[in-house]
Write a protein that holds these residues in place. Structure first.
Motif, PDB file in Angstrom:
ATOM      1  N   ALA A   1     -56.743 -35.177 -16.575  1.00 55.85           N
ATOM      2  CA  ALA A   1     -55.870 -33.782 -15.921  1.00 55.85           C
ATOM      3  C   ALA A   1     -56.338 -32.592 -17.008  1.00 55.85           C
ATOM      4  CB  ALA A   1     -54.626 -33.732 -16.021  1.00 55.85           C
ATOM      5  N   PHE A   2     -57.116 -33.071 -18.475  1.00 58.46           N
ATOM      6  CA  PHE A   2     -57.909 -32.306 -19.680  1.00 58.46           C
ATOM      7  C   PHE A   2     -59.366 -31.596 -18.288  1.00 58.46           C
ATOM      8  CE2 PHE A   2     -60.995 -34.856 -21.469  1.00 58.46           C
ATOM      9  CZ  PHE A   2     -60.589 -36.226 -20.712  1.00 58.46           C
ATOM     10  N   TYR A   3     -59.814 -32.292 -17.788  1.00 60.87           N
ATOM     11  CA  TYR A   3     -61.078 -32.151 -17.507  1.00 60.87           C
ATOM     12  C   TYR A   3     -61.044 -31.484 -15.952  1.00 60.87           C
ATOM     13  CZ  TYR A   3     -61.969 -37.000 -16.657  1.00 60.87           C
ATOM     14  OH  TYR A   3     -62.470 -38.031 -16.219  1.00 60.87           O
ATOM     15  N   LEU A   4     -60.841 -32.326 -14.864  1.00 63.25           N
ATOM     16  CA  LEU A   4     -60.941 -32.514 -13.731  1.00 63.25           C
ATOM     17  C   LEU A   4     -60.397 -31.099 -12.623  1.00 63.25           C
ATOM     18  CD1 LEU A   4     -60.485 -35.632 -12.491  1.00 63.25           C
ATOM     19  CD2 LEU A   4     -62.429 -34.836 -12.844  1.00 63.25           C
ATOM     20  N   PRO A   5     -59.095 -30.917 -13.416  1.00 64.80           N
ATOM     21  CA  PRO A   5     -58.668 -29.653 -12.296  1.00 64.80           C
ATOM     22  C   PRO A   5     -58.856 -28.647 -13.006  1.00 64.80           C
ATOM     23  CG  PRO A   5     -57.022 -31.163 -13.416  1.00 64.80           C
ATOM     24  CD  PRO A   5     -58.056 -31.813 -13.915  1.00 64.80           C
ATOM     25  N   TYR A   6     -59.779 -28.227 -14.018  1.00 60.09           N
ATOM     26  CA  TYR A   6     -60.453 -26.740 -14.515  1.00 60.09           C
ATOM     27  C   TYR A   6     -62.123 -27.436 -14.265  1.00 60.09           C
ATOM     28  CZ  TYR A   6     -56.226 -26.741 -17.542  1.00 60.09           C
ATOM     29  OH  TYR A   6     -54.953 -27.641 -17.867  1.00 60.09           O
ATOM     30  N   LEU A   7     -61.951 -28.457 -13.784  1.00 60.61           N
ATOM     31  CA  LEU A   7     -63.703 -28.171 -13.590  1.00 60.61           C
ATOM     32  C   LEU A   7     -63.711 -27.924 -11.741  1.00 60.61           C
ATOM     33  CD1 LEU A   7     -65.644 -32.022 -14.637  1.00 60.61           C
ATOM     34  CD2 LEU A   7     -65.849 -29.150 -14.946  1.00 60.61           C
ATOM     35  N   ALA A   8     -62.245 -28.228 -11.120  1.00 58.94           N
ATOM     36  CA  ALA A   8     -62.350 -28.061  -9.755  1.00 58.94           C
ATOM     37  C   ALA A   8     -61.846 -26.184  -9.688  1.00 58.94           C
ATOM     38  CB  ALA A   8     -61.141 -29.151  -9.313  1.00 58.94           C
ATOM     39  N   LEU A   9     -61.274 -25.531 -10.653  1.00 61.99           N
ATOM     40  CA  LEU A   9     -61.009 -24.494 -10.859  1.00 61.99           C
ATOM     41  C   LEU A   9     -62.207 -23.357 -10.853  1.00 61.99           C
ATOM     42  CD1 LEU A   9     -57.536 -23.522 -12.231  1.00 61.99           C
ATOM     43  CD2 LEU A   9     -58.275 -23.510  -9.777  1.00 61.99           C
ATOM     44  N   LEU A  10     -63.291 -24.441 -11.579  1.00 65.27           N
ATOM     45  CA  LEU A  10     -64.748 -23.722 -11.630  1.00 65.27           C
ATOM     46  C   LEU A  10     -65.346 -23.567 -11.023  1.00 65.27           C
ATOM     47  CD1 LEU A  10     -66.393 -22.374 -13.441  1.00 65.27           C
ATOM     48  CD2 LEU A  10     -67.137 -24.761 -14.547  1.00 65.27           C
ATOM     49  N   GLU A  11     -65.503 -24.780 -10.230  1.00 65.62           N
ATOM     50  CA  GLU A  11     -66.173 -24.655  -8.707  1.00 65.62           C
ATOM     51  C   GLU A  11     -65.872 -24.385  -8.316  1.00 65.62           C
ATOM     52  OE1 GLU A  11     -68.874 -26.633  -9.692  1.00 65.62           O
ATOM     53  OE2 GLU A  11     -68.720 -26.989 -10.419  1.00 65.62           O
ATOM     54  N   ILE A  12     -64.772 -23.690  -8.038  1.00 64.49           N
ATOM     55  CA  ILE A  12     -63.996 -22.542  -6.801  1.00 64.49           C
ATOM     56  C   ILE A  12     -64.631 -21.221  -7.120  1.00 64.49           C
ATOM     57  CG2 ILE A  12     -62.090 -21.380  -6.052  1.00 64.49           C
ATOM     58  CD1 ILE A  12     -60.696 -24.156  -6.384  1.00 64.49           C
ATOM     59  N   TRP A  13     -64.560 -21.355  -8.593  1.00 60.54           N
ATOM     60  CA  TRP A  13     -64.685 -19.681  -9.102  1.00 60.54           C
ATOM     61  C   TRP A  13     -66.209 -19.050  -8.706  1.00 60.54           C
ATOM     62  CZ3 TRP A  13     -68.249 -18.187 -13.288  1.00 60.54           C
ATOM     63  CH2 TRP A  13     -67.432 -16.608 -13.301  1.00 60.54           C
ATOM     64  N   ILE A  14     -67.383 -20.224  -8.643  1.00 57.45           N
ATOM     65  CA  ILE A  14     -68.985 -20.617  -8.821  1.00 57.45           C
ATOM     66  C   ILE A  14     -68.962 -20.279  -7.718  1.00 57.45           C
ATOM     67  CG2 ILE A  14     -70.907 -21.595  -8.741  1.00 57.45           C
ATOM     68  CD1 ILE A  14     -69.880 -23.089 -11.776  1.00 57.45           C
ATOM     69  N   ARG A  15     -68.006 -20.978  -6.544  1.00 59.46           N
ATOM     70  CA  ARG A  15     -68.393 -20.374  -4.862  1.00 59.46           C
ATOM     71  C   ARG A  15     -67.992 -19.134  -4.316  1.00 59.46           C
ATOM     72  NH1 ARG A  15     -68.966 -25.748  -6.550  1.00 59.46           N
ATOM     73  NH2 ARG A  15     -70.549 -26.431  -4.959  1.00 59.46           N
ATOM     74  N   ARG A  16     -66.532 -18.945  -5.025  1.00 63.04           N
ATOM     75  CA  ARG A  16     -66.300 -17.293  -4.582  1.00 63.04           C
ATOM     76  C   ARG A  16     -67.355 -16.216  -5.340  1.00 63.04           C
ATOM     77  NH1 ARG A  16     -60.425 -16.533  -4.523  1.00 63.04           N
ATOM     78  NH2 ARG A  16     -59.431 -18.353  -2.847  1.00 63.04           N
ATOM     79  N   ARG A  17     -67.593 -16.470  -5.898  1.00 57.99           N
ATOM     80  CA  ARG A  17     -68.268 -15.646  -6.423  1.00 57.99           C
ATOM     81  C   ARG A  17     -69.711 -15.102  -5.740  1.00 57.99           C
ATOM     82  NH1 ARG A  17     -71.077 -16.299 -12.246  1.00 57.99           N
ATOM     83  NH2 ARG A  17     -72.193 -18.064 -11.715  1.00 57.99           N
ATOM     84  N   LYS A  18     -70.295 -17.009  -5.187  1.00 58.85           N
ATOM     85  CA  LYS A  18     -71.844 -16.744  -4.580  1.00 58.85           C
ATOM     86  C   LYS A  18     -71.247 -15.842  -3.412  1.00 58.85           C
ATOM     87  CE  LYS A  18     -73.551 -21.297  -4.736  1.00 58.85           C
ATOM     88  NZ  LYS A  18     -74.100 -22.301  -4.266  1.00 58.85           N
ATOM     89  N   VAL A  19     -70.338 -16.433  -3.001  1.00 64.81           N
ATOM     90  CA  VAL A  19     -70.059 -15.421  -1.080  1.00 64.81           C
ATOM     91  C   VAL A  19     -69.926 -13.830  -2.102  1.00 64.81           C
ATOM     92  CG1 VAL A  19     -68.422 -15.071   0.650  1.00 64.81           C
ATOM     93  CG2 VAL A  19     -68.946 -17.434  -0.820  1.00 64.81           C
ATOM     94  N   VAL A  20     -69.010 -13.770  -2.260  1.00 66.87           N
ATOM     95  CA  VAL A  20     -68.923 -11.829  -3.288  1.00 66.87           C
ATOM     96  C   VAL A  20     -70.595 -11.916  -3.306  1.00 66.87           C
ATOM     97  CG1 VAL A  20     -67.720 -10.177  -4.438  1.00 66.87           C
ATOM     98  CG2 VAL A  20     -66.834 -12.197  -4.242  1.00 66.87           C
TER      99      VAL A  20
END
Ligand code: HEM
Length: 189
Positions: free
Chosen positions: A166-185
């Protein structure tokens, strides 16, 4: 177990009969500390733009140190094993593998001149590096709030078991969501 105990390096880490493993884990801790200081520097836009040589030099050091930190951790896991056994071994080995991959990809795309991919991998590496601090912060908050519920000295309680990942997987997942959203924008602009 008290909060002070969880914040201290555990005494079982040093074993006088295994000098190579001791060296691996102490190099790991030392370079881990160095990389935690150097890595945030890379985020400062002023340093990146006005002192590109500093950014490149610090970047190489961060990448090299992150790889050595990961391998130091692997050596310790394989030769000594983590305090809590196989599940913690898996959680930490996966953490190390992801960190080594992120470090290699960060420098690979920088050398290719692919700035977008370099930035994305550098962010993944930073989130993974921050994981080492987040791991300890999770414990500090948990102990302050619950007094150490579902956690024990061998780190085998239910809370500890969630922590292995839990110290890395949820934070990596959040980052992936952010990276993908930024790409769409960016595409919509
Ligand atoms: C910047 C990143 C890192 C820093 C600063 C760091 C720091 C430390 C420190 C200070 C310890 C001492 C023990 C303790 O607190 O209990 C430790 C233990 C350990 N680290 Fe790391 N570490 C980092 C990354 C990693 C990675 C990527 C791996 C995986 C390969 C890893 C695997 C381990 C293991 C297996 C232990 C021993 C755990 C046990 O008590 O059984 N660490 N690390």
């Amino acid at each position: 177990m008290g909060l002070e105990a969880i914040c201290q390096p555990r005494p079982n880490i040093y074993n006088p009969d295994t000098p190579f493993t001791n060296q691996a884990i102490f190099t790991h801790m030392l370079l881990g500390g160095l990389v935690m200081i150097l890595a945030p520097l890379q985020l400062i836009a002023h340093v990146r733009h006005d002192y590109p040589r500093v950014h490149r030099l610090a970047g190489r050091l961060v990448v090299l140190a992150a790889i050595v930190v990961s391998f130091g951790g692997f050596i310790y896991i394989v030769r000594h094993g983590t305090i809590a056994g196989p599940l913690m071994d898996i959680g930490f080995a996966l953490y190390g593998a992801l960190m080594a991959v992120a470090a290699v990809q960060t420098i690979r795309f920088a050398r290719k001149g692919d700035v977008r991919r370099h930035n994305n991998w550098a962010l993944r590496l930073l989130v993974l590096l921050a994981g080492s601090l987040i791991y300890r912060l999770h414990y500090v908050f948990w102990y302050l709030v619950t007094g150490g519920l579902w956690s024990n000295e061998q780190l085998t309680g239910p809370f500890d078991q969630v922590q292995y990942f839990a110290f890395y997987l949820p934070y990596l997942a959040l980052l992936e969501i952010w990276i993908r959203r930024r790409k769409v924008v960016q595409r919509m602009r």
